[in-house]
Design an enzyme around this catalytic site. Structure first.
Site, short mmCIF file in Angstrom:
data_model
loop_
_atom_site.label_atom_id
_atom_site.label_comp_id
_atom_site.label_asym_id
_atom_site.label_seq_id
_atom_site.Cartn_x
_atom_site.Cartn_y
_atom_site.Cartn_z
N HIS A 125 48.26 47.03 29.47
CA HIS A 125 47.54 47.88 28.52
C HIS A 125 48.57 48.85 27.91
O HIS A 125 49.54 49.21 28.57
CB HIS A 125 46.48 48.64 29.32
CG HIS A 125 45.53 49.47 28.52
ND1 HIS A 125 45.86 50.71 28.00
CD2 HIS A 125 44.24 49.27 28.16
CE1 HIS A 125 44.81 51.22 27.37
NE2 HIS A 125 43.82 50.36 27.45
N ASP A 203 48.66 49.97 37.89
CA ASP A 203 47.59 50.44 37.03
C ASP A 203 46.29 49.78 37.51
O ASP A 203 46.04 48.61 37.26
CB ASP A 203 47.92 50.05 35.58
CG ASP A 203 46.74 50.29 34.64
OD1 ASP A 203 45.71 50.80 35.08
OD2 ASP A 203 46.89 49.94 33.45
N GLN A 206 41.27 48.62 36.00
CA GLN A 206 40.26 47.56 36.01
C GLN A 206 39.92 47.08 37.43
O GLN A 206 38.99 46.31 37.60
CB GLN A 206 40.73 46.36 35.18
CG GLN A 206 40.89 46.63 33.71
CD GLN A 206 39.56 46.90 33.00
OE1 GLN A 206 38.48 46.59 33.49
NE2 GLN A 206 39.63 47.51 31.83
N LYS A 229 35.40 53.99 34.04
CA LYS A 229 35.15 52.55 34.21
C LYS A 229 34.52 52.27 35.58
O LYS A 229 34.07 51.17 35.85
CB LYS A 229 36.47 51.76 34.09
CG LYS A 229 37.10 51.83 32.70
CD LYS A 229 38.34 50.99 32.64
CE LYS A 229 39.30 51.39 31.54
NZ LYS A 229 38.90 50.98 30.21
N CYS A 369 43.94 47.19 23.28
CA CYS A 369 45.09 48.03 23.65
C CYS A 369 46.15 47.19 24.37
O CYS A 369 46.75 47.66 25.36
CB CYS A 369 44.70 49.21 24.51
SG CYS A 369 43.58 50.33 23.68
C1 LIG Z 1 44.20 48.00 32.45
C2 LIG Z 1 43.95 49.34 31.84
N1 LIG Z 1 44.83 50.31 32.04
C3 LIG Z 1 44.65 51.54 31.54
C4 LIG Z 1 43.55 51.84 30.77
C5 LIG Z 1 43.42 53.21 30.21
O1 LIG Z 1 42.32 53.90 30.73
P1 LIG Z 1 41.99 55.34 30.15
O2 LIG Z 1 41.78 55.15 28.66
O3 LIG Z 1 40.75 55.77 30.82
O4 LIG Z 1 43.16 56.18 30.42
C6 LIG Z 1 42.61 50.86 30.51
C7 LIG Z 1 41.44 51.12 29.65
O5 LIG Z 1 40.98 50.29 28.92
C8 LIG Z 1 42.80 49.56 31.07
O6 LIG Z 1 41.93 48.57 30.87
#
Ligand SMILES: Cc1ncc(COP(=O)(O)O)c(C=O)c1O
Length: 412
Positions: A125, A203, A206, A229, A369
Site C-alpha cells: 500500500h 503492515d 488488513q 478496519k 493505494c
Molecule cells: C495494507 C494497508 N496498509 C495500510 C493502509 C493504511 O491505513 P490507514 O489509511 O488507516 O492509515 C491500508 C488502508 O487501506 C491498507 O490496506
C-alpha cells in the site's frame, strides 16, 4: 456469522447500519478492506465515554480525569493483549500510515545512510511505500522491491537473495495484501531478515481485523495497524515495537505529554509509550478500539478467520461464473484474506462499482493505494469486493447478480 451464543439473528444484528438502511435500501457492504462497519458496542463505548468520563488524560488529579486515564490506559492494555503485545510498547497513532511514518522518521533518519537498503515489496500500500521513498531520498539510501509472482505471492528464495547482498537494513512488508489478498509468511520472513541483521516492519492493516495475530510470535521488530478496519473508530492506529529499539529512538512528534521535563533550550523525553504520543491523544477513539477488539475477541479470531475464508472461497467460486472476469492474486481462499480484486473485460472497474451500486452493493474500484502493484499487474485499476464478520453468502449472491446485470447494461 452467528454470535458465539448462537444468536439466530447473527452478528449482522450487532451492527446498526444494517438495520437502518441509510440509503433507503438494504445495505450490502463488501468494502470492509477499506473500512469496516461498527458494532453497537463500539458506538456505545465511544458515546458512553464522551457522556460520562470525558476529560484530558495524564494531566488531571480530579476524579473525572482519573476516569479518563483509566479508560485510555485500559484500552491500551486491551488492544495490546489482543495481539500478544505489551502495553508499554503499544503506541497509539492516528492510523497505520502514521505508525509507519513514525518508524521511517524516528528509526530511519537516525539509522540509514548511503549504501543502506530498505527492502519492500511490489504489493505494498502507498502507506508502506512513500515514507520509505522520502526517507531513502533524504538519507541517500536505496529502496529495492521484492517481486510479486504470477500467483500474487512473494518468493522466500528471492528474499534470501536480496538479504545475501548484505546491505538491507530494513524489510517492510504487508501481512495481508489489500489488493491481492495474499497472506504473506510473516514469521519466515522476519526470521530470515533477523538472521541477516535486518529489522522488519510489518503492515498489519488488513491482517488484524480478520485473523489471530501474535506480534511476538511473528517476530516483527515493528508491527503497524489501523483501528477503523478492525471494527473500531477512525482516527486511531497502533504501532507495536521492540522495546530496545523504541527506547533508542528519538520522538517522531514533539510537544506536550511526550516530555519528562522542558527547559528553555532543551527537553528530555517521557518513558514508553508516551514518548511517541505527543499532544492530546485520540482518547475516545482508543476507548472505541478497546471495545472493538473486545468484541472481536468475543467472537474468537479463529472463527472470524474461518468465516471469512469460507465466504472468500464462495466468492471465488461464484466470481468464476461471470464471463470475462479475472481475479488477481492467489487462487485459493486458504492463501488469501477476505477479499477478491478483479477486472471484467470490456467494463472499466469504476463502471463495475457504479453498476453494482445500482443493485445496492458497495464495492471499491481504483488503484487501492497500490499504484506500483497495478503497474506490475498491467492494469490501471481493479474492482475489489471484501468481506467482514457481518457478511454472508447472500451478499456474495447479490454481488454476482449485480455483476451479471451490469454486463447486460454494457451489452456484453
Ligand atoms: C495494507 C494497508 N496498509 C495500510 C493502509 C493504511 O491505513 P490507514 O489509511 O488507516 O492509515 C491500508 C488502508 O487501506 C491498507 O490496506
Amino acid at each position: 456469522m452467528e454470535t458465539p451464543s448462537g444468536g439466530r439473528a447473527g452478528v449482522r444484528a450487532d451492527f446498526p447500519i444494517f438495520t437502518q438502511n441509510p440509503g433507503g435500501r438494504p445495505l450490502i457492504y463488501l468494502d470492509s478492506a477499506a473500512s469496516s462497519q461498527k458494532p453497537e458496542v463500539v458506538i456505545e463505548a465511544l458515546a458512553e465515554h464522551l457522556r460520562k468520563h470525558n476529560a484530558n488524560v495524564h494531566r488531571g488529579v480530579y476524579t473525572l480525569a482519573q476516569e479518563a486515564d483509566a479508560a485510555y490506559e485500559g484500552a491500551r492494555r486491551r488492544v495490546a493483549a489482543f495481539v500478544g503485545a505489551q502495553p508499554e510498547t503499544t503506541i497509539f497513532t492516528k492510523n497505520a500510515t502514521e505508525a509507519i511514518n513514525l518508524v521511517a522518521y524516528s528509526w530511519g533518519r537516525a539509522n540509514l545512510a548511503a549504501g543502506d537498503v530498505v527492502l519492500i515489496t511490489q504489493m505494498e500500500h502507498h502507506a508502506n511505500i512513500v515514507p520509505w521513498q522520502v526517507l531513502c531520498a533524504e538519507r541517500g539510501a536505496e529502496l529495492r522491491y521484492l517481486e510479486v509472482d504470477e500467483q500474487g505471492e512473494l518468493s522466500l528464495a528471492a528474499l534470501d537473495a536480496e538479504l545475501a547482498r548484505g546491505d538491507v537494513r530494513l524489510v517492510a512488508f504487508a501481512h495481508v495484501s489489500n489488493v491481492l489478498g495474499t497472506i504473506n509468511p510473516v514469521a519466515e520472513m522476519t526470521a530470515r531478515a533477523r538472521a541477516a541483521g535486518a529489522l522488519t516492519l510489518v503492515d498489519g492493516a488488513q491482517a488484524v481485523p480478520q485473523m489471530g495475530v501474535d506480534v511476538e510470535a511473528l517476530g516483527a521488530d515493528f508491527y503497524a495497524w489501523t483501528g477503523h478496519k478492525a471494527l473500531g473508530p477512525t482516527g486511531i492506529g497502533v504501532l507495536h515495537g521492540r522495546r530496545e529499539l523504541l527506547e533508542d529512538m528519538q520522538p517522531f512528534l514533539t510537544g506536550g505529554d511526550m516530555i519528562a521535563s522542558v527547559d528553555f533550550q532543551s527537553a528530555t523525553w517521557n518513558e514508553l509509550p508516551y514518548k511517541f504520543e505527543a499532544g492530546t491523544p485520540p482518547i475516545a477513539e482508543a476507548v472505541g478500539l478497546g471495545a472493538a477488539v473486545e468484541y472481536l475477541a468475543g467472537l474468537g479470531m479463529e472463527r472470524v478467520r474461518a468465516h471469512e475464508r469460507s465466504l472468500t472461497a464462495y466468492m471465488l467460486e461464484r466470481l468464476a461464473e461471470v464471463p470475462g472476469l479475472r481475479v488477481v492474486g492467489p487462487t485459493t481462499a486458504q492463501r488469501r484474506g477476505g477479499l477478491a480484486s478483479f477486472t471484467i473485460e470490456g467494463i472499466h472497474p469504476h463502471d463495475v462499482a457504479e453498476l453494482v451500486d445500482r443493485g445496492g452493493v458497495c464495492i471499491r474500484a481504483g488503484h487501492h493505494c497500490a499504484q506500483p502493484l497495478m503497474r506490475c499487474l498491467g492494469v490501471g485499476a481493479t474492482a475489489r469486493a471484501s468481506v467482514g464478520v457481518y457478511n454472508d453468502r447472500s451478499d456474495i449472491d447479490a454481488l454476482i447478480d449485480a455483476l451479471l446485470s451490469g454486463r447486460e447494461v454494457f451489452g456484453l
